[in-house]
Design a protein around this motif. Structure first.
Motif, PDB file in Angstrom:
ATOM      1  N   ASP A  23      45.632  39.536  40.402  1.00 45.41           N
ATOM      2  CA  ASP A  23      45.555  38.085  40.216  1.00 45.41           C
ATOM      3  C   ASP A  23      46.046  37.801  38.796  1.00 45.41           C
ATOM      4  O   ASP A  23      45.315  37.946  37.823  1.00 45.41           O
ATOM      5  N   VAL A  76      44.289  35.574  36.196  1.00 47.92           N
ATOM      6  CA  VAL A  76      43.066  36.089  35.566  1.00 47.92           C
ATOM      7  C   VAL A  76      43.376  37.228  34.592  1.00 47.92           C
ATOM      8  O   VAL A  76      42.691  37.407  33.589  1.00 47.92           O
ATOM      9  N   CYS A  91      40.496  41.589  37.971  1.00 51.45           N
ATOM     10  CA  CYS A  91      41.610  40.847  38.558  1.00 51.45           C
ATOM     11  C   CYS A  91      42.457  41.661  39.536  1.00 51.45           C
ATOM     12  O   CYS A  91      43.436  41.151  40.062  1.00 51.45           O
TER      13      CYS A  91
END
Length: 62
Positions: free
Chosen positions: A8, A11, A58
């Motif tokens: 991600d 993040v 993440c």
């Protein structure tokens, strides 16, 4: 690898820990955050170690 790993990037803080643990799968991109660039670069156990070590959580399996 049977599962797919993803980062991600909203993040990720770009610490590079995943890259240092599993450089065959993770790298920092031009924006300075991690990406999973080679899904077949390492076994699931190694990738799981990077997932478990990520300070901002993440990295995930899909």
């Amino acid at each position: 690898m049977a599962r797919e790993v993803y980062v991600d990037q909203d993040v990720c803080i770009g610490c590079g820990l995943c890259e240092s643990l599993v450089p065959a799968v993770f790298r920092l991109n031009d924006a300075g955050v991690s990406e999973a660039y080679d899904q077949e670069g390492a076994d699931e156990k190694s990738v799981q170690e990077a997932i478990d070590s990520c300070p901002v959580n993440c990295i995930h399996w899909r």
